[in-house]
Write an enzyme that holds these catalytic residues in place. Structure first.
Site, PDB file in Angstrom:
ATOM      1  N   TYR A 287       7.328   9.640  16.906  1.00 28.21           N
ATOM      2  CA  TYR A 287       7.446   9.007  15.438  1.00 28.21           C
ATOM      3  C   TYR A 287       8.658   9.232  14.953  1.00 28.21           C
ATOM      4  O   TYR A 287       9.558   9.071  14.467  1.00 28.21           O
ATOM      5  CB  TYR A 287       6.214   9.295  15.087  1.00 28.21           C
ATOM      6  CG  TYR A 287       6.200   9.278  13.573  1.00 28.21           C
ATOM      7  CD1 TYR A 287       6.530   8.328  12.733  1.00 28.21           C
ATOM      8  CD2 TYR A 287       6.570  10.431  12.212  1.00 28.21           C
ATOM      9  CE1 TYR A 287       6.391   8.273  11.493  1.00 28.21           C
ATOM     10  CE2 TYR A 287       6.356  10.283  11.041  1.00 28.21           C
ATOM     11  CZ  TYR A 287       5.969   9.159  10.282  1.00 28.21           C
ATOM     12  OH  TYR A 287       6.237   8.731   8.913  1.00 28.21           O
TER      13      TYR A 287
ATOM     14  N   ARG B 250       1.299  -1.170   0.170  1.00 29.84           N
ATOM     15  CA  ARG B 250       0.006  -0.254   0.110  1.00 29.84           C
ATOM     16  C   ARG B 250       0.900   1.637   0.159  1.00 29.84           C
ATOM     17  O   ARG B 250       1.958   0.853   0.220  1.00 29.84           O
ATOM     18  CB  ARG B 250      -1.106   0.267   1.333  1.00 29.84           C
ATOM     19  CG  ARG B 250      -2.083  -0.687   1.337  1.00 29.84           C
ATOM     20  CD  ARG B 250      -2.939  -0.950   2.359  1.00 29.84           C
ATOM     21  NE  ARG B 250      -2.236  -1.196   4.058  1.00 29.84           N
ATOM     22  CZ  ARG B 250      -2.248   0.327   4.638  1.00 29.84           C
ATOM     23  NH1 ARG B 250      -2.318   1.038   4.734  1.00 29.84           N
ATOM     24  NH2 ARG B 250      -1.568  -0.244   6.111  1.00 29.84           N
TER      25      ARG B 250
ATOM     26  N   ILE C  47       3.121   4.508  -0.052  1.00 33.35           N
ATOM     27  CA  ILE C  47       4.146   4.772  -0.097  1.00 33.35           C
ATOM     28  C   ILE C  47       5.367   3.631  -1.051  1.00 33.35           C
ATOM     29  O   ILE C  47       5.748   3.533  -2.124  1.00 33.35           O
ATOM     30  CB  ILE C  47       5.148   5.606   0.060  1.00 33.35           C
ATOM     31  CG1 ILE C  47       4.881   7.381   0.530  1.00 33.35           C
ATOM     32  CG2 ILE C  47       7.275   5.460   0.123  1.00 33.35           C
ATOM     33  CD1 ILE C  47       5.145   7.664   1.968  1.00 33.35           C
TER      34      ILE C  47
ATOM     35  N   GLY D  69       2.522  16.176  18.942  1.00 31.91           N
ATOM     36  CA  GLY D  69       1.822  15.089  18.566  1.00 31.91           C
ATOM     37  C   GLY D  69       2.754  13.878  18.733  1.00 31.91           C
ATOM     38  O   GLY D  69       2.765  12.980  18.462  1.00 31.91           O
ATOM     39  N   GLN D  70       4.389  14.121  18.258  1.00 25.17           N
ATOM     40  CA  GLN D  70       4.935  12.799  17.790  1.00 25.17           C
ATOM     41  C   GLN D  70       6.242  12.541  17.801  1.00 25.17           C
ATOM     42  O   GLN D  70       7.545  12.722  17.046  1.00 25.17           O
ATOM     43  CB  GLN D  70       5.075  13.550  16.442  1.00 25.17           C
ATOM     44  CG  GLN D  70       3.638  12.787  15.409  1.00 25.17           C
ATOM     45  CD  GLN D  70       4.071  12.826  13.795  1.00 25.17           C
ATOM     46  OE1 GLN D  70       4.744  13.067  13.226  1.00 25.17           O
ATOM     47  NE2 GLN D  70       2.725  11.917  13.006  1.00 25.17           N
TER      48      GLN D  70
ATOM     49  N   TYR E 267       4.970  15.501   3.962  1.00 21.75           N
ATOM     50  CA  TYR E 267       3.344  14.649   3.603  1.00 21.75           C
ATOM     51  C   TYR E 267       2.869  14.960   2.035  1.00 21.75           C
ATOM     52  O   TYR E 267       2.913  15.309   0.709  1.00 21.75           O
ATOM     53  CB  TYR E 267       2.212  15.976   3.518  1.00 21.75           C
ATOM     54  CG  TYR E 267       2.819  16.134   5.363  1.00 21.75           C
ATOM     55  CD1 TYR E 267       1.880  15.826   6.667  1.00 21.75           C
ATOM     56  CD2 TYR E 267       3.539  17.308   6.154  1.00 21.75           C
ATOM     57  CE1 TYR E 267       2.074  15.766   7.667  1.00 21.75           C
ATOM     58  CE2 TYR E 267       3.800  17.777   7.507  1.00 21.75           C
ATOM     59  CZ  TYR E 267       2.510  16.749   7.731  1.00 21.75           C
ATOM     60  OH  TYR E 267       2.819  17.008   9.857  1.00 21.75           O
TER      61      TYR E 267
ATOM     62  N   ASN F 295      10.699   0.411   4.476  1.00 23.67           N
ATOM     63  CA  ASN F 295       9.536   1.499   4.498  1.00 23.67           C
ATOM     64  C   ASN F 295       8.281   1.282   4.646  1.00 23.67           C
ATOM     65  O   ASN F 295       8.079   2.269   5.766  1.00 23.67           O
ATOM     66  CB  ASN F 295       9.561   1.838   2.943  1.00 23.67           C
ATOM     67  CG  ASN F 295       7.797   2.533   2.616  1.00 23.67           C
ATOM     68  OD1 ASN F 295       7.545   3.060   2.191  1.00 23.67           O
ATOM     69  ND2 ASN F 295       5.997   1.399   2.891  1.00 23.67           N
TER      70      ASN F 295
ATOM     71  N   LYS G 129      12.022   8.325  13.547  1.00 23.85           N
ATOM     72  CA  LYS G 129      12.214   8.156  11.982  1.00 23.85           C
ATOM     73  C   LYS G 129      13.516   9.169  12.095  1.00 23.85           C
ATOM     74  O   LYS G 129      14.417   9.168  11.494  1.00 23.85           O
ATOM     75  CB  LYS G 129      11.911   9.787  11.830  1.00 23.85           C
ATOM     76  CG  LYS G 129      10.382   8.317  11.724  1.00 23.85           C
ATOM     77  CD  LYS G 129      10.271   7.633  10.417  1.00 23.85           C
ATOM     78  CE  LYS G 129       9.121   7.404   9.847  1.00 23.85           C
ATOM     79  NZ  LYS G 129       9.494   6.028   9.012  1.00 23.85           N
TER      80      LYS G 129
ATOM     81  N   PRO H 231      10.633  11.577   3.397  1.00 19.01           N
ATOM     82  CA  PRO H 231       9.460  12.296   2.483  1.00 19.01           C
ATOM     83  C   PRO H 231       8.736  13.408   3.736  1.00 19.01           C
ATOM     84  O   PRO H 231       8.613  13.506   4.820  1.00 19.01           O
ATOM     85  CB  PRO H 231       8.333  11.757   2.560  1.00 19.01           C
ATOM     86  CG  PRO H 231       9.183   9.736   2.746  1.00 19.01           C
ATOM     87  CD  PRO H 231      10.370  10.345   3.460  1.00 19.01           C
TER      88      PRO H 231
HETATM   89  P1  NDP Z   1       0.575   3.146   4.925  1.00 18.55           P
HETATM   90  O1  NDP Z   1      -0.343   3.437   6.188  1.00 18.55           O
HETATM   91  O2  NDP Z   1      -0.203   3.352   3.820  1.00 18.55           O
HETATM   92  O3  NDP Z   1       1.255   1.888   4.955  1.00 18.55           O
HETATM   93  C1  NDP Z   1       1.966   1.574   5.501  1.00 18.55           C
HETATM   94  C2  NDP Z   1       2.993  -0.186   4.758  1.00 18.55           C
HETATM   95  O4  NDP Z   1       4.003  -0.945   6.511  1.00 18.55           O
HETATM   96  C3  NDP Z   1       1.305  -1.191   4.995  1.00 18.55           C
HETATM   97  O5  NDP Z   1       1.289  -1.437   4.116  1.00 18.55           O
HETATM   98  C4  NDP Z   1       1.491  -1.920   6.592  1.00 18.55           C
HETATM   99  O6  NDP Z   1       1.325  -3.367   6.444  1.00 18.55           O
HETATM  100  C5  NDP Z   1       3.036  -1.745   6.791  1.00 18.55           C
HETATM  101  N1  NDP Z   1       3.364  -1.845   7.627  1.00 18.55           N
HETATM  102  C6  NDP Z   1       3.302  -1.406   9.077  1.00 18.55           C
HETATM  103  N2  NDP Z   1       2.842  -2.224  10.175  1.00 18.55           N
HETATM  104  C7  NDP Z   1       4.215  -2.942  10.119  1.00 18.55           C
HETATM  105  C8  NDP Z   1       5.037  -4.027  10.908  1.00 18.55           C
HETATM  106  N3  NDP Z   1       4.920  -4.256  12.085  1.00 18.55           N
HETATM  107  N4  NDP Z   1       5.256  -4.869   9.865  1.00 18.55           N
HETATM  108  C9  NDP Z   1       5.128  -5.288   8.531  1.00 18.55           C
HETATM  109  N5  NDP Z   1       4.381  -3.952   8.166  1.00 18.55           N
HETATM  110  C10 NDP Z   1       3.977  -3.587   8.417  1.00 18.55           C
HETATM  111  O7  NDP Z   1       1.619   4.118   5.211  1.00 18.55           O
HETATM  112  P2  NDP Z   1       2.732   5.341   3.651  1.00 18.55           P
HETATM  113  O8  NDP Z   1       3.256   4.065   2.401  1.00 18.55           O
HETATM  114  O9  NDP Z   1       2.099   6.273   4.467  1.00 18.55           O
HETATM  115  O10 NDP Z   1       4.273   5.424   4.227  1.00 18.55           O
HETATM  116  C11 NDP Z   1       4.912   4.159   4.209  1.00 18.55           C
HETATM  117  C12 NDP Z   1       6.680   5.189   4.614  1.00 18.55           C
HETATM  118  O11 NDP Z   1       6.468   5.989   4.414  1.00 18.55           O
HETATM  119  C13 NDP Z   1       6.351   4.878   6.546  1.00 18.55           C
HETATM  120  O12 NDP Z   1       7.888   4.964   7.003  1.00 18.55           O
HETATM  121  C14 NDP Z   1       6.121   6.094   6.797  1.00 18.55           C
HETATM  122  O13 NDP Z   1       6.332   7.515   8.064  1.00 18.55           O
HETATM  123  C15 NDP Z   1       7.384   6.823   6.006  1.00 18.55           C
HETATM  124  N6  NDP Z   1       6.313   8.272   5.587  1.00 18.55           N
HETATM  125  C16 NDP Z   1       5.126   8.316   5.367  1.00 18.55           C
HETATM  126  C17 NDP Z   1       4.542   9.910   5.207  1.00 18.55           C
HETATM  127  C18 NDP Z   1       2.801  10.091   4.588  1.00 18.55           C
HETATM  128  O14 NDP Z   1       2.942  10.970   4.830  1.00 18.55           O
HETATM  129  N7  NDP Z   1       1.978   9.237   4.070  1.00 18.55           N
HETATM  130  C19 NDP Z   1       5.332  11.334   5.149  1.00 18.55           C
HETATM  131  C20 NDP Z   1       6.779  10.999   5.614  1.00 18.55           C
HETATM  132  C21 NDP Z   1       7.170   9.526   5.917  1.00 18.55           C
HETATM  133  P3  NDP Z   1      -0.507  -3.769   6.097  1.00 18.55           P
HETATM  134  O15 NDP Z   1      -0.952  -3.292   4.711  1.00 18.55           O
HETATM  135  O16 NDP Z   1      -0.654  -4.556   6.779  1.00 18.55           O
HETATM  136  O17 NDP Z   1      -1.047  -2.776   7.046  1.00 18.55           O
END
Ligand code: NDP
Length: 241
Positions: A147, A12, A14, A143-144, A179, A82, A151, A177
């Protein structure tokens, strides 16, 4: 033979964009997920990319999972850390569980995933490790504390591991990244998005997952061997360091 890439949390958001971009670039790709079986099945049906389920916060599960991926596809050349979660709360209201969950999933996972692949990469004299951190690890965010700490910890981890492996043909880099339009932002209300977040982004919009993915493909390339220990900000100009 095409190189093998593993993307954690790759079904899902990124991670899925990264997996698709690596596949398009010719890599043999595997992805992991935590528990969203429906999304995993849909992703696999659409891309034919093999999906593996384990918790990146569980060291033993990562070791077993890496073995399964390597048995299916061969040695891992490119690891993209990721997977990540948020559990936001001001510190004075934060439960210990919220702290532990985020630090375990977002930071401890880097040890859990890098440890089982690093020796193989060193012996083959090639590796690319790309850690997806966050703008909020660079600048902090209300609030983070959990996080932002995790990070920011990823950035220190990236630099130290880059130093340790610079002579072994392995590069280790981080992407921060800003938002980006994924389900992770579902926790943000439309009002907060419109009034507090978008006005802070000079480009005037959220990032797209594909805009993060293209940087991963760049850093993963064989001819990116002189880029290591770096932090690449992709945030629409929101934070310049
Ligand atoms: P999403 O919430 O859309 O997807 C997160 C993914 O990580 C999912 O596939 C989820 O699995 C998986 N995941 C979560 N926890 C675990 C775990 N314990 N073990 C294995 N897999 C896990 O996140 P984003 O795509 O938004 O974010 C991706 C990365 O980018 C993250 O590290 C986030 O912190 C970082 N990021 C995102 C930003 C944003 O604005 N979106 C900004 C800055 C950084 P499942 O699908 O099964 O739930």
């Amino acid at each position: 033979m095409a190189r093998v890439a593993l993307v954690t949390g790759g079904i899902r958001g990124i991670g899925a964009a990264i997996a698709r971009a690596l596949q398009t670039a010719g890599y043999r790709v595997a992805v992991t997920f935590a528990g969203n079986t429906k999304a995993a099945d849909a992703f696999h049906a659409e891309t034919a990319i093999p999906v593996f389920q384990w918790d990146v916060g569980d060291f033993a599960a990562c070791a077993t999972g890496v073995k399964q991926v390597e048995a299916a596809l061969g040695p891992i050349d490119v690891l993209v850390n990721n997977a990540g979660i948020v559990r936001d709360s001001a510190l004075h209201k934060m439960a210990k569980e919220q702290w532990d969950m985020v630090v375990n999933t977002d930071l401890n996972a880097l040890f859990n995933m890098c440890r089982p692949v690093i020796e193989g990469m060193r012996s083959r004299r090639f590796g690319r490790i790309i850690n997806i951190s966050s703008i909020n690890g660079q600048k902090g965010q209300f609030g983070q504390t959990n996080y932002a700490a995790a990070k920011a910890g990823e950035l220190g981890f990236t630099r130290a591991l880059a130093l340790e492996n610079a002579r072994a043909g392995i590069t280790v880099n981080a992407i921060c990244p800003g938002y980006t339009h994924t389900e992770m932002l579902d926790a943000v209300s439309p009002e907060v998005m419109a009034s507090a977040i978008l006005p802070q982004i000079p480009v005037g919009r959220l990032g797209r997952p594909e805009e993060i993915a293209r940087a991963v493909v760049f850093l993963a390339a064989d001819d990116a061997g002189f880029i290591t220990g770096s932090t690449l900000s992709i945030n629409g100009g929101q934070y310049m360091s």
